[in-house]
Design a protein around this motif. Structure first.
Motif, PDB file in Angstrom:
ATOM      1  N   ALA A 139       0.842  -1.208   0.000  1.00  0.00           N
ATOM      2  CA  ALA A 139       0.000   0.000   0.000  1.00  0.00           C
ATOM      3  C   ALA A 139       0.871   1.248   0.000  1.00  0.00           C
ATOM      4  O   ALA A 139       1.938   1.280   0.614  1.00  0.00           O
ATOM      5  N   ASP A 140       0.392   2.290  -0.686  1.00  0.00           N
ATOM      6  CA  ASP A 140       1.170   3.530  -0.817  1.00  0.00           C
ATOM      7  C   ASP A 140       1.251   4.302   0.501  1.00  0.00           C
ATOM      8  O   ASP A 140       2.227   4.996   0.770  1.00  0.00           O
ATOM      9  N   LEU A 141       0.189   4.188   1.302  1.00  0.00           N
ATOM     10  CA  LEU A 141       0.166   4.868   2.604  1.00  0.00           C
ATOM     11  C   LEU A 141      -0.450   3.921   3.613  1.00  0.00           C
ATOM     12  O   LEU A 141      -1.547   3.397   3.411  1.00  0.00           O
ATOM     13  N   LYS A 142       0.284   3.676   4.705  1.00  0.00           N
ATOM     14  CA  LYS A 142      -0.210   2.788   5.757  1.00  0.00           C
ATOM     15  C   LYS A 142      -0.328   3.565   7.064  1.00  0.00           C
ATOM     16  O   LYS A 142       0.602   4.275   7.460  1.00  0.00           O
ATOM     17  N   ILE A 143      -1.483   3.396   7.702  1.00  0.00           N
ATOM     18  CA  ILE A 143      -1.732   4.048   8.986  1.00  0.00           C
ATOM     19  C   ILE A 143      -2.047   2.971  10.016  1.00  0.00           C
ATOM     20  O   ILE A 143      -2.841   2.060   9.749  1.00  0.00           O
ATOM     21  N   TYR A 144      -1.421   3.061  11.175  1.00  0.00           N
ATOM     22  CA  TYR A 144      -1.816   2.193  12.288  1.00  0.00           C
ATOM     23  C   TYR A 144      -2.503   3.091  13.306  1.00  0.00           C
ATOM     24  O   TYR A 144      -1.867   3.911  13.966  1.00  0.00           O
ATOM     25  N   MET A 145      -3.820   2.959  13.363  1.00  0.00           N
ATOM     26  CA  MET A 145      -4.633   3.844  14.193  1.00  0.00           C
ATOM     27  C   MET A 145      -4.999   3.156  15.506  1.00  0.00           C
ATOM     28  O   MET A 145      -5.512   2.042  15.502  1.00  0.00           O
ATOM     29  N   THR A 146      -4.725   3.834  16.597  1.00  0.00           N
ATOM     30  CA  THR A 146      -5.042   3.243  17.880  1.00  0.00           C
ATOM     31  C   THR A 146      -5.555   4.304  18.841  1.00  0.00           C
ATOM     32  O   THR A 146      -5.645   5.492  18.501  1.00  0.00           O
ATOM     33  N   ALA A 147      -5.926   3.883  20.030  1.00  0.00           N
ATOM     34  CA  ALA A 147      -6.349   4.773  21.117  1.00  0.00           C
ATOM     35  C   ALA A 147      -6.294   3.919  22.382  1.00  0.00           C
ATOM     36  O   ALA A 147      -6.288   2.681  22.302  1.00  0.00           O
ATOM     37  N   SER A 148      -6.252   4.554  23.527  1.00  0.00           N
ATOM     38  CA  SER A 148      -6.195   3.796  24.774  1.00  0.00           C
ATOM     39  C   SER A 148      -7.451   2.949  24.920  1.00  0.00           C
ATOM     40  O   SER A 148      -8.517   3.293  24.377  1.00  0.00           O
ATOM     41  N   SER A 149      -7.343   1.836  25.633  1.00  0.00           N
ATOM     42  CA  SER A 149      -8.513   0.960  25.833  1.00  0.00           C
ATOM     43  C   SER A 149      -9.619   1.717  26.566  1.00  0.00           C
ATOM     44  O   SER A 149     -10.808   1.517  26.299  1.00  0.00           O
ATOM     45  N   LYS A 150      -9.228   2.625  27.437  1.00  0.00           N
ATOM     46  CA  LYS A 150     -10.212   3.426  28.193  1.00  0.00           C
ATOM     47  C   LYS A 150     -11.001   4.345  27.258  1.00  0.00           C
ATOM     48  O   LYS A 150     -12.228   4.442  27.348  1.00  0.00           O
ATOM     49  N   GLU A 151     -10.297   4.982  26.324  1.00  0.00           N
ATOM     50  CA  GLU A 151     -10.954   5.888  25.376  1.00  0.00           C
ATOM     51  C   GLU A 151     -11.830   5.113  24.393  1.00  0.00           C
ATOM     52  O   GLU A 151     -12.943   5.537  24.066  1.00  0.00           O
ATOM     53  N   ARG A 152     -11.348   3.960  23.957  1.00  0.00           N
ATOM     54  CA  ARG A 152     -12.147   3.151  23.036  1.00  0.00           C
ATOM     55  C   ARG A 152     -13.416   2.646  23.726  1.00  0.00           C
ATOM     56  O   ARG A 152     -14.483   2.589  23.114  1.00  0.00           O
ATOM     57  N   ALA A 153     -13.302   2.303  24.996  1.00  0.00           N
ATOM     58  CA  ALA A 153     -14.470   1.865  25.760  1.00  0.00           C
ATOM     59  C   ALA A 153     -15.452   3.025  25.934  1.00  0.00           C
ATOM     60  O   ALA A 153     -16.671   2.847  25.826  1.00  0.00           O
TER      61      ALA A 153
END
Length: 224
Positions: A139-153
């Motif tokens: 892929a030309d552009l790869k993003i690994y998107m995350t957030a803390s488990s607390k914020e995702r909850a």
């Protein structure tokens, strides 16, 4: 002609689908709804009276299936062997079959083959767990998107509350942590950040801020 592919990976609840759809709309790319593709495949199994645990029949059936995603007048069309199945794949029966049949490696490999085919025929934005590492390693552009488990909850809790569903935020976070562990330790194509992916922690970012950040990264890529 070379097409531009954007791969967005990350754990559950990081906001991947929301962001991917908005980026695709802004750039005029096709958003590849991988979940809809699994459902289309499940519909094929149901129509052919194939049980989710019948691995041999599923392997045979996968040889006869083609699933394409197209956009017409701004609407996503999911085509199963040329038939628009938009109105047929959102039932509970199809959803259950999609979930049950996706455990088969053959099903996952078939979908990967179809997703790679799509990426070679159009500019796409694709999100998932193993897009940048397994489905679209180039892929030309790869993003690994995350957030803390607390914020995702918190996001999931707010989403459920908006729908009038009461839930326990601590239980949601516990489920998210368990799911992360399953996704990251599974034997086949586990969730992990690709070496050339840009890490994007969205814990303290608004949707617009995340979208603008990815668009900026895209603009830098095409100007190089």
């Amino acid at each position: 002609m070379n097409y531009f592919n954007i791969a967005i990976d990350g754990p559950a609840g990081a906001g991947k689908s929301t962001i991917a759809k908005k980026i695709a709309k802004k750039l005029g790319f096709i958003y590849v709804d991988t979940g809809a593709m699994y459902r289309a495949l499940a519909l094929y199994f149901l129509r052919n009276h194939i049980q989710a645990n019948d691995r041999e029949s599923i392997e045979k059936a996968c040889q006869n299936v083609d699933v394409i995603i197209e956009y017409k007048d701004g609407e996503q069309l999911v085509l199963l062997n040329g038939e628009n199945v938009n109105g047929l794949i959102r039932t509970e029966e199809v959803g259950n079959m999609a979930s049950a049949s996706s455990v088969h490696k053959t099903v996952r490999l078939k979908l990967v083959e179809l997703q790679q085919k799509l990426a070679k025929s159009a500019n796409v934005v694709m999100d998932g767990r193993e897009i940048g590492t397994f489905v679209l390693p180039n892929a030309d552009l790869k993003i690994y998107m995350t957030a803390s488990s607390k914020e995702r909850a918190r996001r999931r809790w707010a989403e459920l509350k908006e729908k009038g569903i009461e839930s326990d935020i601590n239980e949601i976070e516990k489920d998210i942590i368990e799911r992360d562990h399953r996704d990251m330790t599974r034997e086949f194509a586990p969730l992990k950040q690709a070496e050339d992916a840009v890490l994007l922690d969205t814990s303290h970012m608004s949707i617009d801020e995340v979208v603008n950040t990815v668009i900026d990264l895209y603009n830098k890529k095409i100007s190089n």
